[in-house]
Design an enzyme around this catalytic site. Structure first.
Site, PDB file in Angstrom:
ATOM      1  N   LEU A 147      43.631  40.531  38.065  1.00 49.85           N
ATOM      2  CA  LEU A 147      40.881  40.806  38.335  1.00 49.85           C
ATOM      3  C   LEU A 147      40.990  42.132  38.771  1.00 49.85           C
ATOM      4  CD1 LEU A 147      38.715  38.988  38.130  1.00 49.85           C
ATOM      5  CD2 LEU A 147      39.262  38.413  40.265  1.00 49.85           C
ATOM      6  N   ILE A 150      40.170  44.499  36.236  1.00 42.74           N
ATOM      7  CA  ILE A 150      39.060  43.845  35.818  1.00 42.74           C
ATOM      8  C   ILE A 150      38.217  44.643  36.301  1.00 42.74           C
ATOM      9  CG2 ILE A 150      37.691  42.124  33.691  1.00 42.74           C
ATOM     10  CD1 ILE A 150      40.630  42.718  32.760  1.00 42.74           C
ATOM     11  N   GLU A 151      38.205  44.668  37.504  1.00 40.21           N
ATOM     12  CA  GLU A 151      37.301  44.598  38.555  1.00 40.21           C
ATOM     13  C   GLU A 151      36.966  46.779  38.695  1.00 40.21           C
ATOM     14  OE1 GLU A 151      34.280  43.210  39.890  1.00 40.21           O
ATOM     15  OE2 GLU A 151      35.143  41.536  39.628  1.00 40.21           O
ATOM     16  N   SER A 152      37.854  46.944  39.178  1.00 39.48           N
ATOM     17  CA  SER A 152      38.293  48.441  39.598  1.00 39.48           C
ATOM     18  C   SER A 152      39.161  49.302  38.554  1.00 39.48           C
ATOM     19  CB  SER A 152      38.654  48.321  40.647  1.00 39.48           C
ATOM     20  OG  SER A 152      39.180  47.856  40.969  1.00 39.48           O
ATOM     21  N   TYR A 255      33.549  38.580  30.600  1.00 38.09           N
ATOM     22  CA  TYR A 255      34.703  38.775  31.719  1.00 38.09           C
ATOM     23  C   TYR A 255      35.692  38.458  31.677  1.00 38.09           C
ATOM     24  CZ  TYR A 255      35.168  39.464  36.950  1.00 38.09           C
ATOM     25  OH  TYR A 255      35.559  39.747  38.346  1.00 38.09           O
TER      26      TYR A 255
END
Length: 537
Positions: A147, A150-152, A255
């Site tokens: 995850l 995708i986030e950072s 997302y």
């Protein structure tokens, strides 16, 4: 460029033979923003017969419950030499052979950018084993370890335009709800240990709310209320309530498919000619309880590592030392921890932080003194055992200060690596005339010295100045990139104030002139100092 259609052709032929005369329906994904604008993915309709319909996707999603935790067998890890194999073994969220068409679209981008995935692997290496262990201990799907991709992009200093921070991208309010302190000294959203615990707790909570991992992930991105309202609308209209059937923001609609696409790529790297950088399946870091505030440059020297390494493993600390009130835990390379603990035990506690003595002068307050020494009123009160804000002329105060080898804050530690000079403030000096004489921005000069342009200057005060060594268009060394999308009503002035950068720099970074017009949807590249984003909270 890799063409996924060729990879799927054999499977297409087999399925066509078995189900000739039959057809499936699928929901076309919205034309939402993609992870990168470097390339655009072709429509996925040519994969129509190998992707799921929304209803079929919803049925299989129910299989992705929490998986049972592994037995606590120390030797179980030895089965996997490469941590990626251990991650693959824990996937439990989707059927990797039967993907939704939107996931296929997202997959094509990742498959055609192998360098991106290997940069992620390199950046994640110090943290990934720890995160995998925490996910495994809770019995969660191992897709969650991806995850932060995708986030950072696994960048602990990442800051979004909505002020989300850290590898798990907590916004300030949600961070506080899950116990992530955000102070002048420390931001728990960037702390790898604290933020991972908070993120997994939040994701567990969302899964318990929605009983579906795809919906839980959508809520992590868009908020529980957004997902809940969309579910209710579909229920009232007699429509399915799985993720693929809901009307959600474009970002959220992409997302979940991005995460599923990355997990598929990690699952089958050989199918996409991805030579994924190996990550050893062994602990990289450990946590040591220091017990009190410590100068981070001193801690690095005791451990035999660089200051950059100490900040890489402890990105939650925003200044030159750990927070006076804690946390007092340091993450260190596991092979450096024994020597650190030995050296720390031999060091008198009074030498963990250097101190200055200040005699209170007429007109001074705790706030003025704290600003002068780059500390906080709370730290001064705690150090000097003051119960109130009252101080008297002639009173001696003990003040924690950075050692010679330590910068005064994270902003200085990661400041532009030009030639460092020191300027002594003269009578009559102002921020403006000092900045002008050195051909720099007032805001930049203030940042380098952990000040604000409205702060008072005192004759004899020492200011740090860095001569720029960056070529035009280069990212300023140590600062973090923010890709900002212009909104209605935005101006360069508003944007510069929001991110603590100068208008001149925003223009330079984006090749804008004074006559350039801004329009909603336009992308700007900003280089921000993570420590200075705290002022926005």
């Amino acid at each position: 460029m890799l063409n996924l259609k060729k990879l799927f052709t054999p499977l297409f032929v087999v399925l066509f033979t078995l189900v000739s005369g039959c057809s499936t329906t699928s929901k076309q994904g919205d034309d939402a923003r993609k992870l990168s604008t470097e390339s655009s993915s072709p429509p996925a309709t040519q994969y129509h017969d190998i992707v799921k319909s929304p209803i079929k996707q919803a049925e299989s999603a129910k299989v992705a419950k929490k998986r049972p935790a592994r037995p606590e067998d120390p030797e179980s890890e030895l089965v996997f030499e490469d941590l990626w194999d251990r991650i693959r073994d824990g996937f439990a969220m989707s059927d990797h052979e039967d993907m939704h068409e939107v996931t296929v679209e997202r997959l094509e981008w990742f498959a055609n950018h192998p360098d991106f995935m290997n940069r992620i692997a390199e950046r994640a290496t110090p943290y990934l084993h720890y995160i995998v262990e925490q996910i495994e201990a809770r019995g969660l799907p191992m897709e969650l370890a991806l995850l932060p991709v995708i986030e950072s992009s696994y960048e602990p200093f990442a800051v979004s335009s909505s002020q989300a921070a850290g590898i798990w991208q907590f916004i300030p309010g949600t961070g506080r709800v899950f116990g992530l302190d955000q102070t002048w000294w420390y931001d728990g959203r960037r702390d790898i240990i604290a933020s991972t615990d908070a993120a997994l707790s939040y994701l567990e909570k969302l899964y318990n709310d929605f009983n579906d991992w795809e919906l839980a992930l959508a809520a992590y991105n868009a908020g529980e209320g957004t997902v809940g309202r969309s579910i209710r609308r579909n229920e009232e209209s007699g429509l399915p309530t799985d993720f693929w059937s809901l009307e959600l923001p474009n970002e959220t609609q992409n997302y979940v498919p991005k995460l599923l696409a990355v997990s598929h790529l990690i699952k089958f790297p050989e199918r996409y000619e991805l030579d994924l950088m190996a990550v050893n399946n062994e602990p990289y870091l450990t946590v040591v309880d220091v017990g009190s505030q410590i100068d981070l440059a001193l801690a690095a020297r005791l451990a035999g590592i660089t200051v950059d390494e100490i900040y890489q493993l402890n990105p939650g600390f925003s200044r030159w030392a750990t927070a006076p009130e804690g946390p007092h835990q340091l993450a260190l390379p596991i092979d450096k921890a024994p020597v650190f603990e030995r050296e720390l035990a031999a060091l008198p506690a009074s030498e963990r932080v250097q101190w200055a003595r200040h005699e209170v002068k007429s007109g001074e307050s705790l706030g003025v003194i704290a600003s002068r020494y780059n500390t906080t009123v709370a730290a001064l009160k705690d150090t000097n055992e003051l119960t109130g804000n009252l101080i008297r002329v002639g009173q001696q105060l003990l003040i924690p200060v950075a050692g010679e080898s330590t910068s005064t804050s994270l902003s200085a530690n990661i400041a532009a690596k030009g030639k460092k000079t020191t300027y002594t403030v003269q009578a009559g000096d102002s921020w403006w005339n000092i900045a002008r004489s050195h051909n720099i921005e007032v805001d930049q000069l203030a940042k380098w010295n952990d000040k604000k342009p409205r702060d008072m200057l005192h004759p004899g005060q020492q200011l740090v100045i860095y001569a720029s060594s960056n070529a035009p268009g280069d990212q300023p060394a140590g600062l973090r990139t923010v890709n900002y999308t212009i909104r209605d009503g935005d101006s360069l002035w508003k944007i510069s104030r929001r991110f603590n950068v100068s208008v001149a720099n925003v223009r330079e970074w984006n090749n804008l002139t004074e006559r350039s017009l801004l329009h909603p949807g336009q992308q700007l590249t900003l280089y921000v100092d993570p420590a200075l984003q705290l002022s926005q909270i």
